[in-house]
Design an enzyme around this catalytic site. Structure first.
Site, mmCIF file in Angstrom:
data_model
loop_
_atom_site.group_PDB
_atom_site.id
_atom_site.type_symbol
_atom_site.label_atom_id
_atom_site.label_comp_id
_atom_site.label_asym_id
_atom_site.label_seq_id
_atom_site.Cartn_x
_atom_site.Cartn_y
_atom_site.Cartn_z
ATOM 1 N N SER A 119 0.822 -1.213 0.000
ATOM 2 C CA SER A 119 0.000 0.000 0.000
ATOM 3 C C SER A 119 0.852 1.257 0.000
ATOM 4 C CB SER A 119 -0.939 -0.003 1.197
ATOM 5 O OG SER A 119 -0.220 -0.208 2.376
ATOM 6 N N HIS A 140 -1.899 -2.509 -6.574
ATOM 7 C CA HIS A 140 -2.485 -2.152 -5.274
ATOM 8 C C HIS A 140 -4.013 -2.211 -5.336
ATOM 9 C CE1 HIS A 140 -3.084 1.085 -1.956
ATOM 10 N NE2 HIS A 140 -3.171 -0.125 -1.463
ATOM 11 N N GLU A 152 -4.563 0.365 -8.334
ATOM 12 C CA GLU A 152 -3.474 1.294 -8.661
ATOM 13 C C GLU A 152 -2.333 0.438 -9.194
ATOM 14 O OE1 GLU A 152 -2.404 5.110 -5.973
ATOM 15 O OE2 GLU A 152 -2.481 3.274 -4.841
ATOM 16 N N ASN A 190 -3.090 6.354 -1.056
ATOM 17 C CA ASN A 190 -2.808 6.596 0.360
ATOM 18 C C ASN A 190 -2.161 7.942 0.635
ATOM 19 O OD1 ASN A 190 -3.971 4.429 1.687
ATOM 20 N ND2 ASN A 190 -2.380 3.072 0.901
HETATM 21 N N1 CAA Z 1 -16.148 -8.820 0.970
HETATM 22 C C1 CAA Z 1 -16.957 -9.003 -0.092
HETATM 23 N N2 CAA Z 1 -18.079 -8.261 -0.298
HETATM 24 C C2 CAA Z 1 -18.374 -7.314 0.616
HETATM 25 C C3 CAA Z 1 -17.567 -7.076 1.747
HETATM 26 C C4 CAA Z 1 -16.408 -7.874 1.899
HETATM 27 N N3 CAA Z 1 -15.573 -7.715 2.938
HETATM 28 N N4 CAA Z 1 -18.131 -6.069 2.471
HETATM 29 C C5 CAA Z 1 -19.237 -5.681 1.805
HETATM 30 N N5 CAA Z 1 -19.382 -6.434 0.688
HETATM 31 C C6 CAA Z 1 -20.447 -6.312 -0.324
HETATM 32 C C7 CAA Z 1 -21.796 -6.678 0.237
HETATM 33 O O1 CAA Z 1 -22.027 -8.061 0.130
HETATM 34 C C8 CAA Z 1 -22.733 -5.888 -0.640
HETATM 35 O O2 CAA Z 1 -22.877 -6.561 -1.868
HETATM 36 P P1 CAA Z 1 -24.195 -6.389 -2.772
HETATM 37 O O3 CAA Z 1 -24.345 -4.927 -3.058
HETATM 38 O O4 CAA Z 1 -23.842 -7.182 -3.953
HETATM 39 O O5 CAA Z 1 -25.299 -6.930 -1.964
HETATM 40 C C9 CAA Z 1 -21.937 -4.612 -0.935
HETATM 41 O O6 CAA Z 1 -20.567 -4.932 -0.678
HETATM 42 C C10 CAA Z 1 -22.369 -3.472 -0.036
HETATM 43 O O7 CAA Z 1 -22.246 -3.903 1.300
HETATM 44 P P2 CAA Z 1 -23.223 -3.496 2.477
HETATM 45 O O8 CAA Z 1 -24.593 -3.222 1.920
HETATM 46 O O9 CAA Z 1 -23.094 -4.511 3.564
HETATM 47 O O10 CAA Z 1 -22.593 -2.196 3.114
HETATM 48 P P3 CAA Z 1 -22.208 -0.820 2.470
HETATM 49 O O11 CAA Z 1 -23.182 -0.382 1.433
HETATM 50 O O12 CAA Z 1 -21.927 0.059 3.620
HETATM 51 O O13 CAA Z 1 -20.839 -1.113 1.701
HETATM 52 C C11 CAA Z 1 -18.494 -1.007 1.727
HETATM 53 C C12 CAA Z 1 -19.718 -1.625 2.358
HETATM 54 C C13 CAA Z 1 -18.406 -1.448 0.265
HETATM 55 C C14 CAA Z 1 -17.290 -1.542 2.486
HETATM 56 C C15 CAA Z 1 -18.629 0.549 1.802
HETATM 57 O O14 CAA Z 1 -18.873 0.942 3.125
HETATM 58 C C16 CAA Z 1 -17.393 1.264 1.313
HETATM 59 O O15 CAA Z 1 -17.197 1.446 0.127
HETATM 60 N N6 CAA Z 1 -16.543 1.717 2.262
HETATM 61 C C17 CAA Z 1 -15.302 2.404 1.938
HETATM 62 C C18 CAA Z 1 -14.262 1.380 1.544
HETATM 63 C C19 CAA Z 1 -12.959 2.006 1.201
HETATM 64 O O16 CAA Z 1 -12.763 3.203 1.209
HETATM 65 N N7 CAA Z 1 -11.992 1.149 0.856
HETATM 66 C C20 CAA Z 1 -10.663 1.569 0.571
HETATM 67 C C21 CAA Z 1 -9.870 1.471 1.813
HETATM 68 S S1 CAA Z 1 -8.229 1.996 1.558
HETATM 69 C C22 CAA Z 1 -7.465 0.654 0.931
HETATM 70 O O17 CAA Z 1 -7.979 -0.419 0.837
HETATM 71 C C23 CAA Z 1 -6.082 0.881 0.497
HETATM 72 C C24 CAA Z 1 -5.035 0.844 1.511
HETATM 73 O O18 CAA Z 1 -3.899 0.640 1.095
HETATM 74 C C25 CAA Z 1 -5.215 1.117 2.936
#
Ligand code: CAA
Length: 283
Positions: A119, A140, A152, A190
């Site tokens: 990351s 990434h 990325e 990031n």
């Molecule tokens: N694995 C697989 N599928 C998942 C999941 C997981 N861990 N978590 C949620 N989902 C799926 C659900 O099954 C659902 O699917 P459907 O639409 O097909 O039914 C969908 O995602 C939406 O989930 P929820 O309805 O339960 O909840 P939500 O609408 O709040 O979405 C989320 C959850 C997608 C995590 C959303 O909150 C989100 O986009 N959050 C921000 C995530 C983010 O910013 N990620 C980047 C982090 S930084 C990074 O990763 C890089 C780094 O280097 C640190």
């Protein structure tokens, strides 16, 4: 370059997600981790995700079985001897990554591309541990991998154009969107995300607002799917701290100084969702 067989190193949240999307795109996948129980835990997570897709009638029971059959378990890097691409998603530690890449360089076929899901660690430095820096690249993925569209793609100093193109094509086959980025601390994702999260922690630390209020402002005011403190818990506070330290050290600018409250939580073992407690508590 033709890629059929992919080894994913690390069966944690990121590695198992990467293995799942590769298997769903019909690649042959070798999921590797240090111990059989780690790989097994990753496979259980993949099985659960696929079962949810079956229940939503997006895939059939037969398709689920075929996807799972694309994945084999491994606890030995020697299994990289027959793969075309390795995607490393082990812990964020340069010494560990350098040692994995050095070993892979000796084992993997000469044509194989070695990618890292790091990351924020420099791809150029990881590549320097090998004798094939032109075949080393950053890939990434974002968490949760099966849901997030972005990959990325980070070019190291020596990454060959042909290697970049191959990884771009594979990313599209995984039904993701590749975005090209050069090798600077934190890349793009990031470098922008973590200072925002760090600032949210400072806002809490300085008593400007409660954690719920800070998250509400960003969720309701900026349409972010999660508030920054909830997102920090979701990513892992140790990971957030590590990335801030990488930015701070890499740019030598105090604007990247990790918030003392973030340090304190990490020292307390409050690492977020994975440890049951971060800014919020998790059952
Ligand atoms: N694995 C697989 N599928 C998942 C999941 C997981 N861990 N978590 C949620 N989902 C799926 C659900 O099954 C659902 O699917 P459907 O639409 O097909 O039914 C969908 O995602 C939406 O989930 P929820 O309805 O339960 O909840 P939500 O609408 O709040 O979405 C989320 C959850 C997608 C995590 C959303 O909150 C989100 O986009 N959050 C921000 C995530 C983010 O910013 N990620 C980047 C982090 S930084 C990074 O990763 C890089 C780094 O280097 C640190």
């Amino acid at each position: 370059m033709n890629v059929d067989k992919i080894m994913v190193i690390g069966a944690g949240q990121m590695g198992s997600g990467i293995a799942q999307v590769c298997a769903q795109a019909s690649f042959t996948v070798v999921l590797n981790d240090l111990k059989p129980e780690f790989v097994e835990r990753g496979l259980v997570g993949i099985e659960k995700n696929l079962a949810r897709q079956v229940s939503k009638e997006r895939i059939t029971e037969d398709e689920k079985a075929a996807i799972l059959a694309n994945i084999t378990a491994s606890t030995n890097l020697v299994d990289a001897g027959t793969v075309d691409l390795v995607i490393e998603a082990a812990v964020e530690n340069m010494a560990i990554k350098a040692s994995i890449f050095k070993e892979l360089d000796e084992i993997a076929p000469a044509h194989a591309i070695l990618a890292s899901n790091t990351s924020s660690l420099p791809i150029t430095e990881i590549a320097a541990a090998t004798t094939r820096p032109e075949k080393v690249i950053g890939m990434h993925f974002m968490n949760p991998v099966p849901v997030m569209k972005l990959v990325e793609i980070i070019r190291g100093l020596a990454t060959a154009d042909e290697v970049y193109k191959t990884i771009e094509d594979i990313t599209k086959k995984l039904n993701k969107v590749p975005v090209e980025v050069n090798d600077f601390p934190g890349f793009v994702a990031n470098r922008i995300l973590m200072p925002m999260i760090n600032e949210a922690i400072y806002t809490l630390y300085e008593g400007v607002a409660t954690k719920e209020a800070i998250d509400d402002v960003m969720k309701l005011g900026m349409n972010h799917p999660m508030g920054p403190l909830t997102l920090a818990d979701f990513i892992g506070l140790d990971t957030c701290l590590y990335i801030m330290e990488t930015l701070h050290e890499g740019f030598g600018d105090d604007k990247y100084r990790p918030c003392p409250l973030l340090r304190k939580y990490v020292k307390a073992g409050w690492l977020g969702k994975k440890s049951g407690r971060g800014f919020y508590e998790y059952a």
